[in-house]
Every structure is written in structure tokens, then in C-alpha cells.
Write a protein that holds these residues in place. Structure first.
Motif, PDB file in Angstrom:
ATOM      1  N   LEU A 189       0.832  -1.204   0.000  1.00 17.07           N
ATOM      2  CA  LEU A 189       0.000   0.000   0.000  1.00 17.07           C
ATOM      3  C   LEU A 189       0.866   1.255   0.000  1.00 17.07           C
ATOM      4  O   LEU A 189       0.582   2.221  -0.720  1.00 17.07           O
ATOM      5  N   GLY A 190       1.943   1.241   0.799  1.00 22.91           N
ATOM      6  CA  GLY A 190       2.838   2.395   0.850  1.00 22.91           C
ATOM      7  C   GLY A 190       3.565   2.631  -0.461  1.00 22.91           C
ATOM      8  O   GLY A 190       3.695   3.775  -0.910  1.00 22.91           O
ATOM      9  N   VAL A 191       4.020   1.543  -1.090  1.00 25.07           N
ATOM     10  CA  VAL A 191       4.711   1.674  -2.378  1.00 25.07           C
ATOM     11  C   VAL A 191       3.778   2.245  -3.436  1.00 25.07           C
ATOM     12  O   VAL A 191       4.148   3.147  -4.203  1.00 25.07           O
ATOM     13  N   GLY A 192       2.557   1.754  -3.473  1.00 27.27           N
ATOM     14  CA  GLY A 192       1.593   2.276  -4.426  1.00 27.27           C
ATOM     15  C   GLY A 192       1.274   3.741  -4.179  1.00 27.27           C
ATOM     16  O   GLY A 192       1.133   4.526  -5.119  1.00 27.27           O
ATOM     17  N   SER A 193       1.176   4.125  -2.907  1.00 28.60           N
ATOM     18  CA  SER A 193       0.875   5.517  -2.566  1.00 28.60           C
ATOM     19  C   SER A 193       2.003   6.447  -2.987  1.00 28.60           C
ATOM     20  O   SER A 193       1.761   7.525  -3.548  1.00 28.60           O
ATOM     21  N   ILE A 194       3.240   6.060  -2.710  1.00 36.06           N
ATOM     22  CA  ILE A 194       4.383   6.888  -3.093  1.00 36.06           C
ATOM     23  C   ILE A 194       4.462   7.027  -4.608  1.00 36.06           C
ATOM     24  O   ILE A 194       4.675   8.122  -5.142  1.00 36.06           O
ATOM     25  N   ALA A 195       4.270   5.915  -5.313  1.00 36.11           N
ATOM     26  CA  ALA A 195       4.295   5.961  -6.780  1.00 36.11           C
ATOM     27  C   ALA A 195       3.169   6.843  -7.313  1.00 36.11           C
ATOM     28  O   ALA A 195       3.364   7.628  -8.248  1.00 36.11           O
ATOM     29  N   GLY A 196       1.992   6.751  -6.705  1.00 38.60           N
ATOM     30  CA  GLY A 196       0.873   7.577  -7.147  1.00 38.60           C
ATOM     31  C   GLY A 196       1.124   9.053  -6.927  1.00 38.60           C
ATOM     32  O   GLY A 196       0.742   9.888  -7.756  1.00 38.60           O
ATOM     33  N   SER A 197       1.782   9.378  -5.822  1.00 37.55           N
ATOM     34  CA  SER A 197       2.073  10.780  -5.534  1.00 37.55           C
ATOM     35  C   SER A 197       3.064  11.360  -6.539  1.00 37.55           C
ATOM     36  O   SER A 197       2.853  12.450  -7.083  1.00 37.55           O
ATOM     37  N   VAL A 198       4.135  10.647  -6.797  1.00 38.33           N
ATOM     38  CA  VAL A 198       5.178  11.151  -7.696  1.00 38.33           C
ATOM     39  C   VAL A 198       4.695  11.150  -9.148  1.00 38.33           C
ATOM     40  O   VAL A 198       4.770  12.172  -9.852  1.00 38.33           O
ATOM     41  N   ILE A 199       4.183  10.009  -9.621  1.00 38.70           N
ATOM     42  CA  ILE A 199       3.745   9.908 -11.017  1.00 38.70           C
ATOM     43  C   ILE A 199       2.515  10.783 -11.249  1.00 38.70           C
ATOM     44  O   ILE A 199       2.395  11.453 -12.284  1.00 38.70           O
ATOM     45  N   GLY A 200       1.594  10.796 -10.280  1.00 34.03           N
ATOM     46  CA  GLY A 200       0.414  11.638 -10.423  1.00 34.03           C
ATOM     47  C   GLY A 200       0.765  13.110 -10.479  1.00 34.03           C
ATOM     48  O   GLY A 200       0.147  13.877 -11.229  1.00 34.03           O
ATOM     49  N   GLY A 201       1.756  13.522  -9.698  1.00 35.91           N
ATOM     50  CA  GLY A 201       2.195  14.910  -9.741  1.00 35.91           C
ATOM     51  C   GLY A 201       2.786  15.288 -11.081  1.00 35.91           C
ATOM     52  O   GLY A 201       2.507  16.364 -11.625  1.00 35.91           O
ATOM     53  N   ARG A 202       3.592  14.394 -11.628  1.00 38.48           N
ATOM     54  CA  ARG A 202       4.186  14.661 -12.947  1.00 38.48           C
ATOM     55  C   ARG A 202       3.106  14.698 -14.038  1.00 38.48           C
ATOM     56  O   ARG A 202       3.152  15.542 -14.937  1.00 38.48           O
ATOM     57  N   TRP A 203       2.161  13.776 -13.950  1.00 35.89           N
ATOM     58  CA  TRP A 203       1.080  13.769 -14.936  1.00 35.89           C
ATOM     59  C   TRP A 203       0.243  15.041 -14.826  1.00 35.89           C
ATOM     60  O   TRP A 203      -0.194  15.604 -15.834  1.00 35.89           O
ATOM     61  N   SER A 204       0.017  15.485 -13.612  1.00 37.50           N
ATOM     62  CA  SER A 204      -0.738  16.718 -13.393  1.00 37.50           C
ATOM     63  C   SER A 204      -0.048  17.906 -14.055  1.00 37.50           C
ATOM     64  O   SER A 204      -0.691  18.717 -14.738  1.00 37.50           O
ATOM     65  N   ASP A 205       1.267  18.026 -13.876  1.00 38.51           N
ATOM     66  CA  ASP A 205       2.014  19.116 -14.516  1.00 38.51           C
ATOM     67  C   ASP A 205       1.929  19.029 -16.036  1.00 38.51           C
ATOM     68  O   ASP A 205       1.809  20.052 -16.728  1.00 38.51           O
ATOM     69  N   ARG A 206       1.981  17.808 -16.544  1.00 40.79           N
ATOM     70  CA  ARG A 206       1.918  17.628 -17.995  1.00 40.79           C
ATOM     71  C   ARG A 206       0.556  18.041 -18.538  1.00 40.79           C
ATOM     72  O   ARG A 206       0.480  18.725 -19.580  1.00 40.79           O
ATOM     73  N   VAL A 207      -0.507  17.650 -17.844  1.00 39.27           N
ATOM     74  CA  VAL A 207      -1.859  18.005 -18.287  1.00 39.27           C
ATOM     75  C   VAL A 207      -2.071  19.509 -18.230  1.00 39.27           C
ATOM     76  O   VAL A 207      -2.640  20.117 -19.142  1.00 39.27           O
ATOM     77  N   VAL A 208      -1.601  20.135 -17.149  1.00 36.81           N
ATOM     78  CA  VAL A 208      -1.748  21.587 -17.006  1.00 36.81           C
ATOM     79  C   VAL A 208      -0.997  22.320 -18.110  1.00 36.81           C
ATOM     80  O   VAL A 208      -1.512  23.286 -18.705  1.00 36.81           O
ATOM     81  N   LYS A 209       0.201  21.863 -18.416  1.00 42.10           N
ATOM     82  CA  LYS A 209       0.996  22.501 -19.469  1.00 42.10           C
ATOM     83  C   LYS A 209       0.297  22.394 -20.823  1.00 42.10           C
ATOM     84  O   LYS A 209       0.232  23.373 -21.582  1.00 42.10           O
ATOM     85  N   LYS A 210      -0.251  21.226 -21.121  1.00 36.61           N
ATOM     86  CA  LYS A 210      -0.932  21.026 -22.393  1.00 36.61           C
ATOM     87  C   LYS A 210      -2.196  21.884 -22.487  1.00 36.61           C
ATOM     88  O   LYS A 210      -2.458  22.533 -23.509  1.00 36.61           O
ATOM     89  N   MET A 211      -2.973  21.916 -21.416  1.00 40.10           N
ATOM     90  CA  MET A 211      -4.213  22.704 -21.428  1.00 40.10           C
ATOM     91  C   MET A 211      -3.914  24.200 -21.499  1.00 40.10           C
ATOM     92  O   MET A 211      -4.651  24.963 -22.118  1.00 40.10           O
ATOM     93  N   LYS A 212      -2.826  24.617 -20.867  1.00 38.90           N
ATOM     94  CA  LYS A 212      -2.443  26.024 -20.914  1.00 38.90           C
ATOM     95  C   LYS A 212      -2.083  26.438 -22.333  1.00 38.90           C
ATOM     96  O   LYS A 212      -2.446  27.529 -22.787  1.00 38.90           O
ATOM     97  N   GLU A 213      -1.371  25.576 -23.042  1.00 38.49           N
ATOM     98  CA  GLU A 213      -1.015  25.874 -24.425  1.00 38.49           C
ATOM     99  C   GLU A 213      -2.262  25.944 -25.305  1.00 38.49           C
ATOM    100  O   GLU A 213      -2.378  26.810 -26.173  1.00 38.49           O
ATOM    101  N   GLU A 214      -3.206  25.040 -25.074  1.00 40.06           N
ATOM    102  CA  GLU A 214      -4.447  25.039 -25.866  1.00 40.06           C
ATOM    103  C   GLU A 214      -5.325  26.239 -25.557  1.00 40.06           C
ATOM    104  O   GLU A 214      -6.169  26.620 -26.362  1.00 40.06           O
ATOM    105  N   ASN A 215      -5.127  26.824 -24.365  1.00 35.89           N
ATOM    106  CA  ASN A 215      -5.937  27.963 -23.929  1.00 35.89           C
ATOM    107  C   ASN A 215      -5.243  29.295 -24.193  1.00 35.89           C
ATOM    108  O   ASN A 215      -5.574  30.307 -23.568  1.00 35.89           O
TER     109      ASN A 215
END
Length: 358
Positions: free
Chosen positions: A189-215
Motif C-alpha cells: 500500500l505504501g509503495v503504491g501511494s508513493i508511486a501515485g504521488s510522484v507519477i500523479g504529480g508529474r502527470w498533473s504538470d503535464r496536463v496543465v501545461k498542455k491545457m495552458k497551451e491550448e488555452n
């Protein structure tokens, strides 16, 4: 922020293993002695090594105290009073600016017309009234978009507490695992949580960057929540699958896989919503995070209290099916904020601007 939040997740990941080893090697009291030693070390480290990073010019509390100080002194140069620059709230501009950076320190005219005196940090002493935590707390709660994010955050945290607690009981009672073996399984559970935090954060930045460019380069806080939609699809099915695997006492390897997936998806979603609270409350991000912690702690406390009675009455299958329904409802609240949050924020900011201009 995902990397930053991964550090606190090391505790839930390593805690069961360390606690299990101490309990097996010594007795149940050993864990509490270990926590006492860790607490003393951390306290002394902060006391001796931590350097205060407080900057009064970025503090809304300090600026409010400064305004009250200057209100009793005459004459006051009105154009330089501590106000929020109106142009920053123009509808044509983004709202990601830090309100703290927009505050200008007032200037008091001395008796000599040619001289001015800017009150320095040493001239202002904060009182209990200035650091009263309740006004900022209720100010955060006065915004609908904040409340609709705080509730899912608290529910996700409460779910994780319930999951850890009931999983330990299931592994001990149904699988016959000792304390150390239980800790090894909960490590998933801890390994999955840490991976979700790091990978989810990177994915969030990527989505925000893409949407910002489209906007056209324009950014708004609700873009941050778009990245959580991917995790929303997988969280409820993962929770249901985990619950019925435990209920039917399937091979522990399947339970471990589901623990990784549950931790990954829940913290992925949480990383985005926590970042949104910071982005949506410029100038009050600390108050927003503190309010979020109060919701998390309260719901975690409640879920831990009711976890055992519900597990005994329903079993793991029905218990976590109910949790999946609750989490699905929480996801709907996040979706509402995705589509309505920006208009709510603009309305609140306009009301606050009018109050400050009076």
C-alpha cells in the motif's frame, strides 16, 4: 508537490514493518518507545537546525496588523495603503498570482513634508488577535469550491486509515500472519501511494501545461483537477476488488496487487486535489492546507473508530463496496468543481475586492 508529499507517505509504508519487527523482537510497548525517541530527535532537530523562513512582507497577517497600526496615525498617504491591486483581479488576467506579493506596505508622512518613513518589521508586534486561526479557517470554508474539494480529500484519507486498520486484522485473523508479515504486506500500500504521488504529480504538470497551451497561455486553477480523472476511473473498481478478495480469502499475492493499485489511484487523485487547494487560494495557501489537514484528521478519526464494528458486521466485501460508493460520490464533487469552480472563484474574488475597496 507530488515529490514533496511522497516523503510523509514513507511513514505509512515503513511504519508497519518497523512496528512489526519491534513487536516481534520485544513487545507491543517497543513501538511506543521508538516513537518517543523519534519525536524527541525530530523536535530537537527543528529546534537547533531549522531556520525561520518567515518574511513579513509576504504575510497577509502582518499587513493586516500594519494597516491597523497605521490607522491610528495621521496623516496617511492613501495611494500607498496596503491594498490589493485592482488590476490583478481583472477578468482578462489569470488568477494564479500570489496575493501576498501584491500587498504594498503603507507609508506614513513625517512632520517634515520632504521625508517619509516606512514602518519596518521591528515596529509591528503581532498579538493573539492577529494570529487567530479561526477567521482564515472560516474564510477558506466560505468558498464552495474549497468545501467540495476538502470533503473528497478527507474521505480519501479516512478510507486509507480504514483500509490499513482492517487489512491488518484480516491478515492476522484470516491468514494467520504475524506482525512482521503483516507489515510486509502493507508495504505494498505504501509503495503504491508513493508511486501515485510522484507519477500523479508529474502527470498533473503535464496536463496543465498542455491545457495552458491550448488555452492561449491562459491558466486557471481548475486545470489541475483534470489530471485526476484518469485515477477516478480505477479507484472504485480497485476498492471493490480488494474488499471481495479479502472477504473470500484469496491468495495474498492478489491482495498485494490490489493494495498497490488502491494506494496508487487514491493518492494520484489526492495529489491533484491538494495542489488545487494551493493554486485556488493564492495568499491563503497555508490556511487552505491547514484546513485540509483538519478535514483529513477528523474523517480519519471517525473511520478508524467505526472500521472494526463495520468489518465485524458486514465483512470486508460489503464494507469496501460501501467505501467504493462513497469514493465515487466524492469523485462527483471533484467533477463539479472542474466545471463550476472557476466561476465560483471569480465571484468570491470579486466580492473580496469590493470589501477591500471600501
Amino acid at each position: 508537490m507530488g515529490v514533496f508529499y511522497a516523503a510523509p507517505l514513507l511513514g505509512p509504508a515503513l511504519g508497519p514493518i518497523i512496528g512489526g519487527a519491534l513487536s516481534q523482537g520485544f513487545n507491543w510497548r517497543a513501538s511506543f518507545y521508538f516513537l518517543l525517541i523519534c519525536g524527541v530527535i525530530i523536535f530537537l532537530s527543528f529546534l537547533i537546525l531549522f531556520k525561520d523562513t518567515y518574511r513579513c512582507e509576504r504575510s497577509l497577517t502582518y499587513c493586516a496588523a500594519l494597516q491597523r497600526r497605521l490607522a491610528s496615525r495621521e496623516p496617511v498617504r492613501r495611494p500607498s495603503q496596503s491594498t490589493i491591486v485592482e488590476s490583478e483581479f481583472s477578468e482578462n488576467q489569470t488568477h494564479d498570482k500570489d496575493l501576498e506579493k501584491q500587498v504594498k506596505l503603507p507609508v506614513i508622512l513625517e512632520e517634515t513634508p520632504s521625508a517619509t518613513h516606512t514602518i519596518g518589521p521591528d515596529d509591528i508586534k503581532l498579538s493573539i488577535k492577529d494570529i487567530n486561526p479561526f477567521p482564515p479557517y472560516f474564510q477558506i470554508l466560505s468558498r464552495k469550491n474549497n468545501v467540495l474539494i476538502l470533503i473528497p480529500n478527507g474521505l480519501v484519507f479516512g478510507f486509507n486509515y480504514c483500509l490499513s486498520y482492517t487489512c491488518e486484522r484480516t491478515l492476522a485473523n484470516a491468514y494467520g500472519y504475524d506482525a512482521l508479515s503483516v507489515g510486509m504486506v502493507l508495504l505494498c500500500l505504501g509503495v503504491g501511494s508513493i508511486a501515485g504521488s510522484v507519477i500523479g504529480g508529474r502527470w498533473s504538470d503535464r496536463v496543465v501545461k498542455k491545457m495552458k497551451e491550448e488555452n492561449g497561455g491562459q491558466w486557471y486553477a481548475e486545470m489541475r483537477l483534470e489530471s485526476s480523472k484518469l485515477a477516478m476511473l480505477w479507484l472504485p473498481p480497485s476498492v471493490i476488488s480488494y474488499g471481495w478478495m479479502c472477504d473470500k480469502h484469496l491468495n495474498v499475492a492478489a491482495v498485494c496487487v490490489m493494495l498497490v493499485l488502491v494506494g496508487f489511484t487514491s493518492i494520484w487523485m489526492y495529489a491533484s486535489t491538494l495542489a488545487y487547494l494551493v493554486d485556488a487560494n493564492p495568499g491563503r495557501s497555508a490556511a487552505a492546507v491547514a484546513t485540509n489537514s483538519s478535514f483529513r484528521g477528523t474523517l480519519a478519526f471517525v473511520s478508524a473508530i467505526i472500521a472494526v464494528p463495520l468489518q465485524n458486521a458486514w465483512g470486508d466485501g460489503i464494507l469496501f463496496t460501501a467505501w467504493a460508493c462513497i469514493l465515487a460520490a466524492a469523485e462527483l464533487l471533484i467533477i463539479i468543481v472542474v466545471y463550476k469552480g472557476e466561476s465560483w472563484r471569480k465571484e468570491n474574488e470579486e466580492n473580496e475586492r469590493k470589501m477591500l475597496s471600501k
